[in-house]
Design a protein around this motif. Structure first.
Motif, PDB file in Angstrom:
ATOM      1  N   ILE A 153       1.763   7.082  -8.653  1.00  0.00           N
ATOM      2  CA  ILE A 153       1.301   8.370  -8.128  1.00  0.00           C
ATOM      3  C   ILE A 153       1.626   9.489  -9.117  1.00  0.00           C
ATOM      4  N   SER A 154       2.816   9.438  -9.711  1.00  0.00           N
ATOM      5  CA  SER A 154       3.178  10.428 -10.735  1.00  0.00           C
ATOM      6  C   SER A 154       2.232  10.346 -11.922  1.00  0.00           C
ATOM      7  N   LEU A 155       1.833   9.139 -12.279  1.00  0.00           N
ATOM      8  CA  LEU A 155       0.883   8.958 -13.387  1.00  0.00           C
ATOM      9  C   LEU A 155      -0.464   9.593 -13.053  1.00  0.00           C
ATOM     10  N   LEU A 156      -0.883   9.459 -11.802  1.00  0.00           N
ATOM     11  CA  LEU A 156      -2.137  10.074 -11.372  1.00  0.00           C
ATOM     12  C   LEU A 156      -2.027  11.602 -11.390  1.00  0.00           C
ATOM     13  N   HIS A 157      -0.883  12.129 -10.966  1.00  0.00           N
ATOM     14  CA  HIS A 157      -0.666  13.578 -11.025  1.00  0.00           C
ATOM     15  C   HIS A 157      -0.699  14.070 -12.482  1.00  0.00           C
ATOM     16  N   LEU A 195      -7.763  13.016  -1.545  1.00  0.00           N
ATOM     17  CA  LEU A 195      -6.978  11.871  -1.101  1.00  0.00           C
ATOM     18  C   LEU A 195      -6.742  10.900  -2.247  1.00  0.00           C
ATOM     19  N   ILE A 196      -5.615  10.220  -2.185  1.00  0.00           N
ATOM     20  CA  ILE A 196      -5.255   9.219  -3.191  1.00  0.00           C
ATOM     21  C   ILE A 196      -5.305   7.835  -2.562  1.00  0.00           C
ATOM     22  N   LYS A 197      -5.907   6.909  -3.265  1.00  0.00           N
ATOM     23  CA  LYS A 197      -5.905   5.508  -2.845  1.00  0.00           C
ATOM     24  C   LYS A 197      -5.138   4.727  -3.900  1.00  0.00           C
ATOM     25  N   SER A 198      -4.105   4.009  -3.494  1.00  0.00           N
ATOM     26  CA  SER A 198      -3.288   3.291  -4.464  1.00  0.00           C
ATOM     27  C   SER A 198      -2.796   1.977  -3.890  1.00  0.00           C
ATOM     28  N   LYS A 207     -10.532  -4.139  -6.499  1.00  0.00           N
ATOM     29  CA  LYS A 207     -10.051  -4.031  -5.119  1.00  0.00           C
ATOM     30  C   LYS A 207      -9.849  -2.567  -4.736  1.00  0.00           C
ATOM     31  N   ILE A 208      -9.409  -1.756  -5.703  1.00  0.00           N
ATOM     32  CA  ILE A 208      -9.201  -0.334  -5.468  1.00  0.00           C
ATOM     33  C   ILE A 208     -10.472   0.463  -5.726  1.00  0.00           C
ATOM     34  N   VAL A 242       0.853  -1.174   0.000  1.00  0.00           N
ATOM     35  CA  VAL A 242       0.000   0.000   0.000  1.00  0.00           C
ATOM     36  C   VAL A 242       0.891   1.226   0.000  1.00  0.00           C
ATOM     37  N   THR A 243       0.771   2.063  -1.025  1.00  0.00           N
ATOM     38  CA  THR A 243       1.634   3.232  -1.128  1.00  0.00           C
ATOM     39  C   THR A 243       1.038   4.455  -0.459  1.00  0.00           C
ATOM     40  N   THR A 244      -0.286   4.498  -0.331  1.00  0.00           N
ATOM     41  CA  THR A 244      -0.921   5.600   0.354  1.00  0.00           C
ATOM     42  C   THR A 244      -1.985   5.034   1.277  1.00  0.00           C
TER      43      THR A 244
END
Length: 242
Positions: free
Chosen positions: A205-209, A54-57, A76-77, A13-15
């Motif tokens: 996370i960078s991809l989401l940004h 918030l980010i869920k990853s 799952k996410i 879990v990254t976040t």
């Protein structure tokens, strides 16, 4: 249940969000990011309607089992009943695992087509640039540099990048991909260069940004334009970049 438990043991879990009870709701508008250019499958979502954004990853270390677990990992996410609330998808298009990249891009294209949303794509090396450029000497940071990965008996896969701007509102580091990842012979000198390294926890996370930046910029990215990068051709062994 045992299978879900097994995936949990093999994922990182990254976040961490302290309370997810209200993360999924009927008013949410989601950005979805997918990255499978290595043997790990990274997924991240952001509800842009959430006041804290918030980010869920999660990163699933499932190796070559992606074809069997792709849908389940995404669910799952983000449970399937909320997929219609996705307003934008982003995907890493390679270079990387041929099969995994192709599967994830096909999945992203299908969802984007069905719900009529934008699909952004970016190379995995382009994502790495945001991490790796900090390893350069201070006087080289603003200049173009290469990211390369060695292929036994083939040469290097390499792409050329340059920092353009840091967008603080979306936390996105904008780089120009001067040369997209392609096969470079051993005889060619590329300098300065940094060795490619996977860090799916950070790159997803960078991809989401990146997706959030595209959303804020009102970019319209049609799903039909997203194709995987194949730096080497399985047909004629010549450079091929789709």
């Amino acid at each position: 249940m045992e299978q879900a438990s097994s995936w949990r043991k093999n994922s990182k879990v990254t976040t961490i969000i302290n309370s997810l009870q209200n993360f999924h709701n009927s008013k949410s508008k989601y950005l979805l990011a997918l990255h499978s250019c290595s043997e790990s499958f990274g997924i991240a979502i952001k509800d842009i309607e959430h006041p804290d954004k918030l980010i869920k990853s999660d990163v699933f270390n499932i190796g070559r089992s992606l074809s069997n677990k792709l849908f389940s990992c995404i669910e799952k996410i983000l449970p399937r009943k909320f997929w219609k609330q996705i307003i934008r998808i982003s995907v890493a298009k390679g270079p990387g695992s041929f099969t995994s990249t192709r599967l994830t891009i096909s999945m992203a294209r299908t969802i984007a087509q069905q719900i009529d949303c934008s699909l952004d794509s970016i190379s995995s090396f382009h994502l790495m640039a945001q991490r790796l450029y900090k390893d350069l000497d201070q006087n080289q940071i603003i200049n173009p540099f290469w990211i390369k990965d060695f292929l036994p008996r083939r040469g290097f896969i390499a792409g050329k990048y340059q920092l353009i701007k840091i967008h603080k509102e979306s936390n996105f580091h904008e780089f120009s991909e001067i040369i997209s990842p392609q096969l470079i012979s051993n005889e060619e000198e590329i300098y300065p260069s940094i060795k490619a390294s996977n860090n799916i926890e950070k790159d997803i996370i960078s991809l989401l940004h990146f997706s959030h930046y595209c959303h804020n910029s009102n970019f319209n990215s049609h799903w039909g334009k997203t194709l995987p990068i194949y730096p080497t051709s399985p047909i004629d062994n010549k450079n091929k970049n789709l």
